[in-house]
Write a protein that holds these residues in place. Structure first.
Motif, PDB file in Angstrom:
ATOM      1  N   ASP A  97      -6.376  12.219  -0.148  1.00 50.60           N
ATOM      2  CA  ASP A  97      -5.723  11.680  -1.336  1.00 50.60           C
ATOM      3  C   ASP A  97      -6.306  10.315  -1.644  1.00 50.60           C
ATOM      4  O   ASP A  97      -6.796   9.627  -0.760  1.00 50.60           O
ATOM      5  CB  ASP A  97      -4.216  11.572  -1.132  1.00 50.60           C
ATOM      6  N   ARG A  98      -6.228   9.920  -2.907  1.00 50.44           N
ATOM      7  CA  ARG A  98      -6.788   8.649  -3.338  1.00 50.44           C
ATOM      8  C   ARG A  98      -5.822   7.510  -3.044  1.00 50.44           C
ATOM      9  O   ARG A  98      -4.608   7.673  -3.080  1.00 50.44           O
ATOM     10  CB  ARG A  98      -7.084   8.696  -4.835  1.00 50.44           C
ATOM     11  N   LEU A  99      -6.395   6.368  -2.737  1.00 47.46           N
ATOM     12  CA  LEU A  99      -5.624   5.145  -2.570  1.00 47.46           C
ATOM     13  C   LEU A  99      -6.162   4.106  -3.545  1.00 47.46           C
ATOM     14  O   LEU A  99      -7.355   4.080  -3.838  1.00 47.46           O
ATOM     15  CB  LEU A  99      -5.744   4.607  -1.139  1.00 47.46           C
ATOM     16  N   TRP A 100      -5.269   3.252  -4.010  1.00 44.92           N
ATOM     17  CA  TRP A 100      -5.676   2.183  -4.913  1.00 44.92           C
ATOM     18  C   TRP A 100      -5.489   0.836  -4.244  1.00 44.92           C
ATOM     19  O   TRP A 100      -4.542   0.635  -3.473  1.00 44.92           O
ATOM     20  CB  TRP A 100      -4.839   2.216  -6.197  1.00 44.92           C
ATOM     21  N   SER A 101      -6.386  -0.074  -4.526  1.00 47.75           N
ATOM     22  CA  SER A 101      -6.221  -1.434  -4.037  1.00 47.75           C
ATOM     23  C   SER A 101      -4.967  -2.035  -4.663  1.00 47.75           C
ATOM     24  O   SER A 101      -4.706  -1.833  -5.851  1.00 47.75           O
ATOM     25  CB  SER A 101      -7.433  -2.298  -4.410  1.00 47.75           C
ATOM     26  N   PRO A 102      -4.161  -2.773  -3.874  1.00 47.09           N
ATOM     27  CA  PRO A 102      -2.947  -3.380  -4.422  1.00 47.09           C
ATOM     28  C   PRO A 102      -3.254  -4.249  -5.641  1.00 47.09           C
ATOM     29  O   PRO A 102      -4.133  -5.110  -5.607  1.00 47.09           O
ATOM     30  CB  PRO A 102      -2.435  -4.233  -3.259  1.00 47.09           C
ATOM     31  N   GLY A 103      -2.564  -3.970  -6.729  1.00 47.75           N
ATOM     32  CA  GLY A 103      -2.733  -4.754  -7.939  1.00 47.75           C
ATOM     33  C   GLY A 103      -3.885  -4.320  -8.821  1.00 47.75           C
ATOM     34  O   GLY A 103      -4.049  -4.838  -9.919  1.00 47.75           O
ATOM     35  N   ALA A 104      -4.698  -3.351  -8.357  1.00 49.70           N
ATOM     36  CA  ALA A 104      -5.853  -2.919  -9.151  1.00 49.70           C
ATOM     37  C   ALA A 104      -5.426  -1.884 -10.189  1.00 49.70           C
ATOM     38  O   ALA A 104      -4.467  -1.147  -9.970  1.00 49.70           O
ATOM     39  CB  ALA A 104      -6.931  -2.323  -8.246  1.00 49.70           C
ATOM     40  N   PRO A 105      -6.134  -1.794 -11.338  1.00 49.82           N
ATOM     41  CA  PRO A 105      -5.829  -0.760 -12.325  1.00 49.82           C
ATOM     42  C   PRO A 105      -5.999   0.633 -11.722  1.00 49.82           C
ATOM     43  O   PRO A 105      -6.828   0.845 -10.827  1.00 49.82           O
ATOM     44  CB  PRO A 105      -6.878  -1.009 -13.425  1.00 49.82           C
ATOM     45  N   VAL A 106      -5.186   1.588 -12.204  1.00 53.30           N
ATOM     46  CA  VAL A 106      -5.243   2.951 -11.681  1.00 53.30           C
ATOM     47  C   VAL A 106      -6.646   3.540 -11.831  1.00 53.30           C
ATOM     48  O   VAL A 106      -7.069   4.374 -11.046  1.00 53.30           O
ATOM     49  CB  VAL A 106      -4.197   3.836 -12.407  1.00 53.30           C
ATOM     50  N   SER A 107      -7.383   3.091 -12.847  1.00 47.98           N
ATOM     51  CA  SER A 107      -8.726   3.631 -13.085  1.00 47.98           C
ATOM     52  C   SER A 107      -9.716   3.228 -12.001  1.00 47.98           C
ATOM     53  O   SER A 107     -10.781   3.834 -11.871  1.00 47.98           O
ATOM     54  CB  SER A 107      -9.247   3.159 -14.444  1.00 47.98           C
ATOM     55  N   GLU A 108      -9.396   2.208 -11.226  1.00 46.98           N
ATOM     56  CA  GLU A 108     -10.333   1.712 -10.224  1.00 46.98           C
ATOM     57  C   GLU A 108     -10.079   2.377  -8.867  1.00 46.98           C
ATOM     58  O   GLU A 108      -9.549   1.783  -7.944  1.00 46.98           O
ATOM     59  CB  GLU A 108     -10.210   0.190 -10.092  1.00 46.98           C
ATOM     60  N   VAL A 109     -10.452   3.653  -8.765  1.00 46.49           N
ATOM     61  CA  VAL A 109     -10.307   4.384  -7.519  1.00 46.49           C
ATOM     62  C   VAL A 109     -11.543   4.114  -6.662  1.00 46.49           C
ATOM     63  O   VAL A 109     -12.644   4.491  -7.030  1.00 46.49           O
ATOM     64  CB  VAL A 109     -10.169   5.898  -7.770  1.00 46.49           C
ATOM     65  N   VAL A 110     -11.371   3.439  -5.569  1.00 46.02           N
ATOM     66  CA  VAL A 110     -12.544   3.057  -4.792  1.00 46.02           C
ATOM     67  C   VAL A 110     -12.493   3.568  -3.355  1.00 46.02           C
ATOM     68  O   VAL A 110     -13.421   3.359  -2.606  1.00 46.02           O
ATOM     69  CB  VAL A 110     -12.714   1.515  -4.763  1.00 46.02           C
ATOM     70  N   ILE A 120       0.858  -1.183   0.000  1.00 49.03           N
ATOM     71  CA  ILE A 120       0.000   0.000   0.000  1.00 49.03           C
ATOM     72  C   ILE A 120       0.896   1.235   0.000  1.00 49.03           C
ATOM     73  O   ILE A 120       1.727   1.400   0.898  1.00 49.03           O
ATOM     74  CB  ILE A 120      -0.909   0.021   1.236  1.00 49.03           C
ATOM     75  N   GLU A 121       0.739   2.093  -0.981  1.00 51.84           N
ATOM     76  CA  GLU A 121       1.578   3.289  -1.119  1.00 51.84           C
ATOM     77  C   GLU A 121       0.856   4.503  -0.542  1.00 51.84           C
ATOM     78  O   GLU A 121      -0.250   4.838  -0.959  1.00 51.84           O
ATOM     79  CB  GLU A 121       1.908   3.542  -2.582  1.00 51.84           C
ATOM     80  N   ILE A 122       1.490   5.152   0.444  1.00 60.12           N
ATOM     81  CA  ILE A 122       0.928   6.355   1.063  1.00 60.12           C
ATOM     82  C   ILE A 122       1.626   7.580   0.484  1.00 60.12           C
ATOM     83  O   ILE A 122       2.854   7.629   0.425  1.00 60.12           O
ATOM     84  CB  ILE A 122       1.111   6.322   2.599  1.00 60.12           C
ATOM     85  N   PRO A 123       0.873   8.598   0.048  1.00 57.76           N
ATOM     86  CA  PRO A 123       1.481   9.786  -0.564  1.00 57.76           C
ATOM     87  C   PRO A 123       2.464  10.490   0.380  1.00 57.76           C
ATOM     88  O   PRO A 123       2.254  10.534   1.592  1.00 57.76           O
ATOM     89  CB  PRO A 123       0.278  10.682  -0.872  1.00 57.76           C
TER      90      PRO A 123
END
Length: 256
Positions: A214-227, A200-203
């Motif tokens: 800030d947005r976080l992405w699920s590990p391994g998920a496409p950048v477009s999938e901001v949830v 998990i990458e924290i800004p």
């Protein structure tokens, strides 16, 4: 209370002992955050103890040290008290169910989302009617040795590089902010350490104490999938002497 991304400056962490009378409306898109000390004694502690279920009482008795028992009873009792206030039910009548990894939900009111974190003598509790949430809290004075010893296990290479450039005091604060942000995300997911924190990458701005979401992405998920969106809570550093963070479902602009 969390509104839209551009209104984040209105985010508040309210002390539980201020919630006399009617609670503020928990509107769609809002998140309420409440804090309290957990080293309660006397009548306030006794009242909270009476709201616990038999299973919760048994769980409290399993703690070896009295201060840990008191922290659990106070945190769980305060959670029950607030849920009771939001739903207009007696706190002792609140019934929890637990997911596969132990995350509690309300059996009869699944539309009220909540999450709780406690550290040292403090508890932080969040509520929302429209977003899954995760919160974490870490008392500063208990962080130093713990985080420095596990930094390489919880940090990405980029995060570790940033922290190694800081002086010891700033590095300690950055590690605490990093951990609370990652733990809040893991609690939002509800699977605990099934996801390794170093995925998990924290800004960088969050590590430096920034308050902007800030947005976080699920590990391994496409950048477009901001949830989900990370909301740092730097006001807790001033108010409670704790690092804290909130993660909520949605891209940030959805909250309001």
């Amino acid at each position: 209370m969390i509104a839209k991304r551009e209104k984040l400056e209105h985010l508040e962490v309210r002390p539980i002992d201020s919630c006399v009378g009617q609670l503020p409306d928990l509107n769609h898109g809002a998140v309420h955050l409440w804090s309290s000390r957990t080293d309660l004694v006397g009548d306030p502690f006794s009242k909270l103890l009476k709201t616990l279920s038999s299973e919760e009482n048994q769980r409290a008795r399993r703690y070896r040290f009295k201060e840990n028992q008191r922290e659990f009873v106070s945190s769980r009792g305060l959670l029950r008290m607030l849920i009771g206030r939001y739903l207009d039910v007696p706190p002792e009548k609140v019934t929890f169910e637990y997911g596969e990894f132990g995350k509690p939900v309300l059996k009869s009111f699944p539309q009220l989302h909540f999450n709780l974190a406690h550290s040292g003598n403090f508890v932080l509790i969040g509520f929302s009617r429209s977003h899954e949430i995760g919160v974490d809290l870490e008392e500063k004075k208990s962080n130093k040795e713990r985080f420095s010893s596990i930094a390489e296990m919880i940090c990405t290479k980029n995060e570790l590089g940033i922290i190694k450039e800081l002086n010891p005091k700033d590095a300690e604060a950055a590690l605490a902010r990093l951990w609370t942000a990652k733990e809040a995300y893991l609690k939002w997911v509800g699977t605990g350490l099934q996801i390794s924190p170093d995925r998990i990458e924290i800004p960088e701005a969050v590590l430096m104490g920034g308050a902007a979401p800030d947005r976080l992405w699920s590990p391994g998920a496409p950048v477009s999938e901001v949830v989900h969106t990370l909301y740092p809570l730097p006001m807790c550093e001033d108010q409670l002497g704790c690092s804290a963070a909130l993660v909520a479902s949605g891209s940030g602009s959805d909250l309001g």
